[in-house]
Design a protein around this motif. Structure first.
Motif, PDB file in Angstrom:
ATOM      1  N   ASP A 164     -15.716   0.541   8.472  1.00  0.00           N
ATOM      2  CA  ASP A 164     -16.182   1.024   7.165  1.00  0.00           C
ATOM      3  C   ASP A 164     -15.253   2.104   6.609  1.00  0.00           C
ATOM      4  O   ASP A 164     -15.703   3.120   6.070  1.00  0.00           O
ATOM      5  N   SER A 165     -13.948   1.877   6.740  1.00  0.00           N
ATOM      6  CA  SER A 165     -12.981   2.879   6.315  1.00  0.00           C
ATOM      7  C   SER A 165     -11.756   2.217   5.708  1.00  0.00           C
ATOM      8  O   SER A 165     -11.247   1.212   6.231  1.00  0.00           O
ATOM      9  N   VAL A 166     -11.272   2.777   4.593  1.00  0.00           N
ATOM     10  CA  VAL A 166     -10.043   2.299   3.956  1.00  0.00           C
ATOM     11  C   VAL A 166      -9.212   3.503   3.527  1.00  0.00           C
ATOM     12  O   VAL A 166      -9.740   4.593   3.302  1.00  0.00           O
ATOM     13  N   THR A 167      -7.903   3.301   3.400  1.00  0.00           N
ATOM     14  CA  THR A 167      -7.006   4.375   3.001  1.00  0.00           C
ATOM     15  C   THR A 167      -5.896   3.831   2.116  1.00  0.00           C
ATOM     16  O   THR A 167      -5.524   2.659   2.219  1.00  0.00           O
ATOM     17  N   ASN A 168      -5.380   4.689   1.243  1.00  0.00           N
ATOM     18  CA  ASN A 168      -4.209   4.335   0.441  1.00  0.00           C
ATOM     19  C   ASN A 168      -2.965   5.071   0.937  1.00  0.00           C
ATOM     20  O   ASN A 168      -1.945   5.113   0.254  1.00  0.00           O
ATOM     21  N   GLY A 169      -3.079   5.658   2.117  1.00  0.00           N
ATOM     22  CA  GLY A 169      -1.972   6.401   2.700  1.00  0.00           C
ATOM     23  C   GLY A 169      -2.089   7.896   2.489  1.00  0.00           C
ATOM     24  O   GLY A 169      -1.555   8.686   3.268  1.00  0.00           O
ATOM     25  N   GLU A 170      -2.788   8.290   1.446  1.00  0.00           N
ATOM     26  CA  GLU A 170      -2.989   9.701   1.139  1.00  0.00           C
ATOM     27  C   GLU A 170      -4.456  10.107   1.282  1.00  0.00           C
ATOM     28  O   GLU A 170      -4.778  11.201   1.709  1.00  0.00           O
ATOM     29  N   GLU A 171      -5.345   9.193   0.946  1.00  0.00           N
ATOM     30  CA  GLU A 171      -6.778   9.460   0.940  1.00  0.00           C
ATOM     31  C   GLU A 171      -7.500   8.409   1.775  1.00  0.00           C
ATOM     32  O   GLU A 171      -7.257   7.213   1.615  1.00  0.00           O
ATOM     33  N   THR A 172      -8.344   8.839   2.679  1.00  0.00           N
ATOM     34  CA  THR A 172      -9.154   7.934   3.495  1.00  0.00           C
ATOM     35  C   THR A 172     -10.617   8.099   3.098  1.00  0.00           C
ATOM     36  O   THR A 172     -11.128   9.218   3.071  1.00  0.00           O
ATOM     37  N   VAL A 173     -11.274   6.989   2.789  1.00  0.00           N
ATOM     38  CA  VAL A 173     -12.649   7.038   2.297  1.00  0.00           C
ATOM     39  C   VAL A 173     -13.493   5.983   3.009  1.00  0.00           C
ATOM     40  O   VAL A 173     -12.970   5.041   3.610  1.00  0.00           O
ATOM     41  N   ARG A 174     -14.795   6.143   2.912  1.00  0.00           N
ATOM     42  CA  ARG A 174     -15.715   5.162   3.482  1.00  0.00           C
ATOM     43  C   ARG A 174     -15.789   3.957   2.539  1.00  0.00           C
ATOM     44  O   ARG A 174     -16.054   4.109   1.343  1.00  0.00           O
ATOM     45  N   LEU A 175     -15.559   2.766   3.065  1.00  0.00           N
ATOM     46  CA  LEU A 175     -15.510   1.555   2.253  1.00  0.00           C
ATOM     47  C   LEU A 175     -16.815   1.319   1.505  1.00  0.00           C
ATOM     48  O   LEU A 175     -16.802   1.096   0.286  1.00  0.00           O
ATOM     49  N   SER A 176     -17.941   1.375   2.186  1.00  0.00           N
ATOM     50  CA  SER A 176     -19.227   1.087   1.556  1.00  0.00           C
ATOM     51  C   SER A 176     -19.542   2.068   0.440  1.00  0.00           C
ATOM     52  O   SER A 176     -20.063   1.688  -0.616  1.00  0.00           O
ATOM     53  N   THR A 177     -19.208   3.343   0.650  1.00  0.00           N
ATOM     54  CA  THR A 177     -19.454   4.359  -0.371  1.00  0.00           C
ATOM     55  C   THR A 177     -18.562   4.143  -1.592  1.00  0.00           C
ATOM     56  O   THR A 177     -19.017   4.272  -2.739  1.00  0.00           O
ATOM     57  N   LEU A 178     -17.308   3.814  -1.351  1.00  0.00           N
ATOM     58  CA  LEU A 178     -16.363   3.578  -2.440  1.00  0.00           C
ATOM     59  C   LEU A 178     -16.816   2.418  -3.321  1.00  0.00           C
ATOM     60  O   LEU A 178     -16.817   2.522  -4.561  1.00  0.00           O
ATOM     61  N   VAL A 220       0.827  -1.198   0.000  1.00  0.00           N
ATOM     62  CA  VAL A 220       0.000   0.000   0.000  1.00  0.00           C
ATOM     63  C   VAL A 220       0.867   1.256   0.000  1.00  0.00           C
ATOM     64  O   VAL A 220       0.691   2.165  -0.812  1.00  0.00           O
ATOM     65  N   THR A 221       1.818   1.311   0.917  1.00  0.00           N
ATOM     66  CA  THR A 221       2.641   2.511   1.064  1.00  0.00           C
ATOM     67  C   THR A 221       3.663   2.679  -0.047  1.00  0.00           C
ATOM     68  O   THR A 221       4.128   3.793  -0.299  1.00  0.00           O
ATOM     69  N   SER A 222       4.025   1.604  -0.728  1.00  0.00           N
ATOM     70  CA  SER A 222       5.047   1.691  -1.778  1.00  0.00           C
ATOM     71  C   SER A 222       4.469   2.103  -3.127  1.00  0.00           C
ATOM     72  O   SER A 222       5.216   2.548  -4.009  1.00  0.00           O
ATOM     73  N   CYS A 223       3.166   1.987  -3.321  1.00  0.00           N
ATOM     74  CA  CYS A 223       2.556   2.306  -4.607  1.00  0.00           C
ATOM     75  C   CYS A 223       2.582   3.812  -4.847  1.00  0.00           C
ATOM     76  O   CYS A 223       2.032   4.574  -4.039  1.00  0.00           O
ATOM     77  N   PRO A 224       3.180   4.282  -5.941  1.00  0.00           N
ATOM     78  CA  PRO A 224       3.276   5.727  -6.187  1.00  0.00           C
ATOM     79  C   PRO A 224       1.970   6.342  -6.684  1.00  0.00           C
ATOM     80  O   PRO A 224       1.858   7.572  -6.738  1.00  0.00           O
ATOM     81  N   ASN A 225       0.999   5.519  -7.039  1.00  0.00           N
ATOM     82  CA  ASN A 225      -0.231   6.029  -7.641  1.00  0.00           C
ATOM     83  C   ASN A 225      -1.473   5.824  -6.779  1.00  0.00           C
ATOM     84  O   ASN A 225      -2.589   6.077  -7.235  1.00  0.00           O
ATOM     85  N   GLY A 226      -1.303   5.354  -5.553  1.00  0.00           N
ATOM     86  CA  GLY A 226      -2.447   5.182  -4.657  1.00  0.00           C
ATOM     87  C   GLY A 226      -3.437   4.144  -5.117  1.00  0.00           C
ATOM     88  O   GLY A 226      -4.648   4.295  -4.899  1.00  0.00           O
ATOM     89  N   VAL A 227      -2.945   3.084  -5.743  1.00  0.00           N
ATOM     90  CA  VAL A 227      -3.816   2.055  -6.307  1.00  0.00           C
ATOM     91  C   VAL A 227      -4.530   1.249  -5.227  1.00  0.00           C
ATOM     92  O   VAL A 227      -5.709   0.907  -5.358  1.00  0.00           O
ATOM     93  N   ILE A 228      -3.839   0.944  -4.130  1.00  0.00           N
ATOM     94  CA  ILE A 228      -4.330  -0.007  -3.142  1.00  0.00           C
ATOM     95  C   ILE A 228      -4.835   0.710  -1.890  1.00  0.00           C
ATOM     96  O   ILE A 228      -4.105   1.492  -1.270  1.00  0.00           O
ATOM     97  N   TYR A 229      -6.087   0.431  -1.533  1.00  0.00           N
ATOM     98  CA  TYR A 229      -6.688   0.937  -0.303  1.00  0.00           C
ATOM     99  C   TYR A 229      -6.762  -0.214   0.705  1.00  0.00           C
ATOM    100  O   TYR A 229      -7.016  -1.363   0.325  1.00  0.00           O
ATOM    101  N   PHE A 230      -6.593   0.107   1.978  1.00  0.00           N
ATOM    102  CA  PHE A 230      -6.599  -0.932   3.006  1.00  0.00           C
ATOM    103  C   PHE A 230      -7.233  -0.380   4.269  1.00  0.00           C
ATOM    104  O   PHE A 230      -7.079   0.804   4.589  1.00  0.00           O
ATOM    105  N   GLY A 231      -7.961  -1.239   4.980  1.00  0.00           N
ATOM    106  CA  GLY A 231      -8.557  -0.776   6.221  1.00  0.00           C
ATOM    107  C   GLY A 231      -9.316  -1.844   6.967  1.00  0.00           C
ATOM    108  O   GLY A 231      -9.217  -3.039   6.666  1.00  0.00           O
TER     109      GLY A 231
END
Length: 321
Positions: A266-280, A250-261
């Motif tokens: 009901d929350s996931v992040t790619n290290g830069e952006e945190t979003v609600r899992l269900s909404t995403l 997750v942290t090594s991806c330069p393009n924020g491809v992978i979200y984790f949480g």
């Protein structure tokens, strides 16, 4: 809680023992004994994050105690963090999972350009050879008229894992936090789990890892040190999760491809952006790979629409379609 901190200074691996981010009294006593033999360098009087301290600006320095008992200031630029050598819980504790967690991953295919930084970080953290990566970046094409795209594929940490059911010795197990792990101390190398996995997510340890046999206590949470003749796979980096840190992919991806949480939050992040899992998942039509099999994967994909990058094959020498 004790933490073993591995750093590399001038090519030599040194070990720091931290308790609550500070050296404990017992640790100091142990260090003094080892210092008499000149076998270890110890950090003194420091209160720092063990995984980030070596990533500070090159102008900053860290105080270290040399084998002859002298305090020295070492530029952080000369200290290489050995994050891939951190080890997690012992086998019995590793089978329980982290309380209050139900880990989930979301991969946004519209952002992936096959940079392969996730593969490299995973290989380093798990001490893998290039011929048996835990992450494969596949070239995919849905039909003859559509454009190809890249799909990172790893273990899907299924809630209904067929690999667990076929293991005759209980080496593969499902944790309360949703992670499926392998205990190489139990694994007999029968490869039943590899045959049962519909995603081909597992690899077999045919030979020795690139750094040889590591002198570390074994943990299923890192698969380190690896054991020849056993099965291994992506593990969601539980050793990092126990420190409230994201997996290395997750942290090594330069393009924020992978979200984790944590699905329970009901929350996931790619290290830069945190979003609600269900909404995403709802807004971007998230789906699970081959979920018609009933395996209930814990990895979701977002379709490759409105892609950030054009499809290019310059990095695809190690990928498959």
């Amino acid at each position: 809680m004790l933490h073993l901190i591995f750093i590399k200074i001038n090519g030599l691996i040194q070990i720091l023992i931290m308790e609550d981010n500070k050296l404990s009294l017992d640790s100091r006593r142990g260090f003094l004994k080892k210092l008499s033999t000149g076998s270890v360098l110890a950090a003194t009087g420091l209160a720092f994050n063990p995984l980030s301290s070596c990533k500070d600006k090159s102008t900053e320095k860290t105080t270290l105690l040399t084998p002859d008992g002298k305090l020295v200031q070492v530029p952080n630029s000369e200290i290489e963090s050995m994050e891939h050598l951190y080890h997690g819980a012992p086998p019995e504790e590793a089978r329980k999972g982290i309380p209050g967690k139900k880990f989930v991953m979301v991969v946004d295919l519209s952002k992936c350009k096959n940079a392969r930084k996730c593969v490299q970080a995973c290989d380093k953290h798990h001490n893998l050879t290039p011929d048996r990566p835990y992450i494969k970046v596949l070239e995919m094409k849905d039909n003859e008229e559509s454009s190809p795209y890249w799909l990172p594929k790893k273990c899907f940490q299924c809630d209904n894992p067929p690999c667990v059911k076929v293991c005759p010795v209980g080496a593969t197990f499902k944790r309360s936090d949703g992670i499926v792990l392998i205990d190489n101390e139990r694994c007999i190398g029968c490869r039943f789990c590899m045959a049962a996995c519909p995603y081909s997510a597992r690899v077999f340890n045919w030979g020795n890892p690139p750094e040889g046999k590591l002198d570390l206590p074994y943990s299923p949470e890192t698969s380190l040190p690896s054991k020849q003749g056993t099965v291994a796979k992506c593990d969601f980096c539980p050793d990092m999760l126990r420190q409230d840190k994201l997996p290395h992919c997750v942290t090594s991806c330069p393009n924020g491809v992978i979200y984790f949480g944590n699905e329970l939050e009901d929350s996931v992040t790619n290290g830069e952006e945190t979003v609600r899992l269900s909404t995403l998942l709802k807004d971007k039509a998230g789906y699970r790979y081959m979920e018609e099999l009933g395996t209930k994967p814990r990895v979701y994909y977002l379709p490759p629409v409105d892609r950030l990058f054009p499809f290019e094959k310059e990095n695809s020498e190690n990928s498959a379609s």
